[in-house]
Design a protein around this motif. Structure first.
Motif, PDB file in Angstrom:
ATOM      1  N   MET A 282      38.385  40.058  35.986  1.00  0.00           N
ATOM      2  CA  MET A 282      37.549  40.438  34.861  1.00  0.00           C
ATOM      3  C   MET A 282      36.135  40.750  35.336  1.00  0.00           C
ATOM      4  O   MET A 282      35.762  40.438  36.473  1.00  0.00           O
ATOM      5  CB  MET A 282      37.502  39.323  33.802  1.00  0.00           C
ATOM      6  CG  MET A 282      37.031  37.982  34.357  1.00  0.00           C
ATOM      7  SD  MET A 282      37.030  36.643  33.135  1.00  0.00           S
ATOM      8  CE  MET A 282      35.589  37.075  32.176  1.00  0.00           C
TER       9      MET A 282
ATOM     10  N   LYS B  56      34.242  30.032  29.879  1.00  0.00           N
ATOM     11  CA  LYS B  56      35.552  30.664  29.984  1.00  0.00           C
ATOM     12  C   LYS B  56      36.660  29.615  29.865  1.00  0.00           C
ATOM     13  O   LYS B  56      36.689  28.646  30.621  1.00  0.00           O
ATOM     14  CB  LYS B  56      35.667  31.403  31.321  1.00  0.00           C
ATOM     15  CG  LYS B  56      37.035  31.982  31.615  1.00  0.00           C
ATOM     16  CD  LYS B  56      37.427  33.053  30.615  1.00  0.00           C
ATOM     17  CE  LYS B  56      38.790  33.660  30.966  1.00  0.00           C
ATOM     18  NZ  LYS B  56      39.260  34.603  29.942  1.00  0.00           N
TER      19      LYS B  56
ATOM     20  N   CYS C 159      42.727  37.490  30.834  1.00  0.00           N
ATOM     21  CA  CYS C 159      42.368  38.437  29.780  1.00  0.00           C
ATOM     22  C   CYS C 159      42.712  37.884  28.393  1.00  0.00           C
ATOM     23  O   CYS C 159      43.722  37.185  28.223  1.00  0.00           O
ATOM     24  CB  CYS C 159      43.098  39.759  30.000  1.00  0.00           C
ATOM     25  SG  CYS C 159      42.607  41.069  28.842  1.00  0.00           S
ATOM     26  N   HIS C 160      41.899  38.226  27.392  1.00  0.00           N
ATOM     27  CA  HIS C 160      42.141  37.758  26.030  1.00  0.00           C
ATOM     28  C   HIS C 160      43.416  38.350  25.435  1.00  0.00           C
ATOM     29  O   HIS C 160      43.954  37.840  24.455  1.00  0.00           O
ATOM     30  CB  HIS C 160      40.950  38.119  25.127  1.00  0.00           C
ATOM     31  CG  HIS C 160      40.851  39.572  24.806  1.00  0.00           C
ATOM     32  ND1 HIS C 160      40.345  40.504  25.700  1.00  0.00           N
ATOM     33  CD2 HIS C 160      41.211  40.274  23.706  1.00  0.00           C
ATOM     34  CE1 HIS C 160      40.391  41.699  25.151  1.00  0.00           C
ATOM     35  NE2 HIS C 160      40.914  41.606  23.940  1.00  0.00           N
ATOM     36  N   THR C 161      43.946  39.427  26.073  1.00  0.00           N
ATOM     37  CA  THR C 161      45.191  40.034  25.595  1.00  0.00           C
ATOM     38  C   THR C 161      46.419  39.241  26.020  1.00  0.00           C
ATOM     39  O   THR C 161      47.530  39.530  25.585  1.00  0.00           O
ATOM     40  CB  THR C 161      45.331  41.467  26.139  1.00  0.00           C
ATOM     41  OG1 THR C 161      45.427  41.420  27.579  1.00  0.00           O
ATOM     42  CG2 THR C 161      44.144  42.323  25.744  1.00  0.00           C
TER      43      THR C 161
ATOM     44  N   ASP D  71      47.157  39.092  29.295  1.00  0.00           N
ATOM     45  CA  ASP D  71      47.468  39.608  30.627  1.00  0.00           C
ATOM     46  C   ASP D  71      46.760  38.771  31.683  1.00  0.00           C
ATOM     47  O   ASP D  71      45.675  38.224  31.445  1.00  0.00           O
ATOM     48  CB  ASP D  71      47.045  41.066  30.772  1.00  0.00           C
ATOM     49  CG  ASP D  71      47.935  42.016  29.978  1.00  0.00           C
ATOM     50  OD1 ASP D  71      49.060  41.602  29.628  1.00  0.00           O
ATOM     51  OD2 ASP D  71      47.508  43.152  29.710  1.00  0.00           O
TER      52      ASP D  71
ATOM     53  N   SER E 134      45.209  39.843  34.303  1.00  0.00           N
ATOM     54  CA  SER E 134      43.940  40.482  34.635  1.00  0.00           C
ATOM     55  C   SER E 134      43.521  41.427  33.524  1.00  0.00           C
ATOM     56  O   SER E 134      44.361  42.050  32.867  1.00  0.00           O
ATOM     57  CB  SER E 134      44.067  41.255  35.958  1.00  0.00           C
ATOM     58  OG  SER E 134      42.958  42.113  36.171  1.00  0.00           O
ATOM     59  N   CYS E 135      42.217  41.570  33.334  1.00  0.00           N
ATOM     60  CA  CYS E 135      41.706  42.562  32.388  1.00  0.00           C
ATOM     61  C   CYS E 135      41.905  43.981  32.919  1.00  0.00           C
ATOM     62  O   CYS E 135      41.764  44.943  32.169  1.00  0.00           O
ATOM     63  CB  CYS E 135      40.213  42.318  32.140  1.00  0.00           C
ATOM     64  SG  CYS E 135      39.871  40.788  31.247  1.00  0.00           S
TER      65      CYS E 135
ATOM     66  N   SER F 194      44.719  45.388  34.042  1.00  0.00           N
ATOM     67  CA  SER F 194      46.169  45.534  34.174  1.00  0.00           C
ATOM     68  C   SER F 194      46.646  46.962  33.898  1.00  0.00           C
ATOM     69  O   SER F 194      47.789  47.304  34.193  1.00  0.00           O
ATOM     70  CB  SER F 194      46.889  44.576  33.217  1.00  0.00           C
ATOM     71  OG  SER F 194      46.506  44.832  31.873  1.00  0.00           O
TER      72      SER F 194
ATOM     73  N   GLN G 167      50.466  37.016  38.923  1.00  0.00           N
ATOM     74  CA  GLN G 167      50.527  37.442  37.523  1.00  0.00           C
ATOM     75  C   GLN G 167      51.635  36.696  36.781  1.00  0.00           C
ATOM     76  O   GLN G 167      51.439  36.236  35.655  1.00  0.00           O
ATOM     77  CB  GLN G 167      50.765  38.946  37.450  1.00  0.00           C
ATOM     78  CG  GLN G 167      50.834  39.492  36.033  1.00  0.00           C
ATOM     79  CD  GLN G 167      51.058  41.002  36.007  1.00  0.00           C
ATOM     80  OE1 GLN G 167      51.046  41.660  37.037  1.00  0.00           O
ATOM     81  NE2 GLN G 167      51.272  41.542  34.837  1.00  0.00           N
TER      82      GLN G 167
END
Length: 223
Positions: free
Chosen positions: A40, A71, A104-106, A108, A110-111, A113, A143
């Motif tokens: 990120m 975080k 990542c807030h999604t 994932d 990594s942001c 991805s 991941q």
């Protein structure tokens, strides 16, 4: 060139080493200390950098909310800081962390991805780095560890724990020995691939970067 900041370094030295922008901020690139995957990009101000150095976990400054944020405080996906580096100009930080869960807030790992098309996508390993697949596999395993997708074999291994992973390493080692005794290149190639994969899973479980193994091999070669 980068300079590494000790988390125990005097705060006044840390603050003076950084070139803050007009808003008193500096971009911080966060990288998985084991897989080296970029997770990120966030921003720190003097206070959040101080909190990061003191707590050993990442703190940032939210430009949209105009407030400090820890975080993982809500999600539990904290980042334990291994080291902090700054670039030659002192205007960018590189924070190496042990990531708990997705960054990542999604959801994932990594942001970053989303992958754009690349002219190198169809290049053969011989044309580039012939060992690049090991780095790609290490990143994919990291991941899987973070996201734990249902039904994935790597998820199964991490959820079963180190004893299961060690058992698989032992089994694949035996299969490599049998394949070699059989003088079968096809069999040996297949079993050696399985062994390398399970070794990378074990390294991830132990939080030992493949880079450390490469450095060990390099130091032995120099001797």
């Amino acid at each position: 060139m980068t300079e590494q900041l000790s988390l125990k370094q005097e705060w006044s030295e840390l603050e003076q080493a950084i070139k803050w922008d007009a808003q008193g901020l500096v971009p911080a690139v966060v990288q998985d200390a084991v897989s080296k995957e970029v997770l990120m990009l966030a921003y720190m101000n003097a206070e959040s950098l101080k909190l990061t150095a003191e707590s050993g976990e990442t703190w940032f400054w939210s430009r949209s909310r105009s407030e400090l944020w820890h975080k993982g405080a809500t999600s539990g996906h904290i980042q334990k800081v291994r080291s902090i580096k700054y670039d030659c100009d002192g205007d960018t930080l590189l924070v190496l962390v042990e990531q708990t869960g997705p960054a990542c807030h999604t959801g994932d790992y990594s942001c970053f991805s989303k992958e754009a098309a690349s002219a190198a996508d169809n290049a053969s390993p011989v044309q580039g780095n012939r060992f690049a697949i090991l780095g790609e596999l290490e990143a994919l395993i990291a991941q899987r560890d973070a996201e734990r997708p249902e039904g994935a074999y790597t998820t199964y291994l991490f959820e079963k724990g180190v004893d299961k992973i060690l058992k698989k390493v032992g089994e694949e080692t035996a299969e490599v020995i049998i394949a070699a005794k059989n003088r079968s290149h096809d069999e040996l190639r297949y079993e050696a691939s399985d062994l390398l994969y399970h070794l990378l899973v074990l390294l991830r479980e132990q939080q030992l970067p493949l880079d450390d193994v490469m450095r060990e091999l390099g130091s032995r070669h120099k001797k």
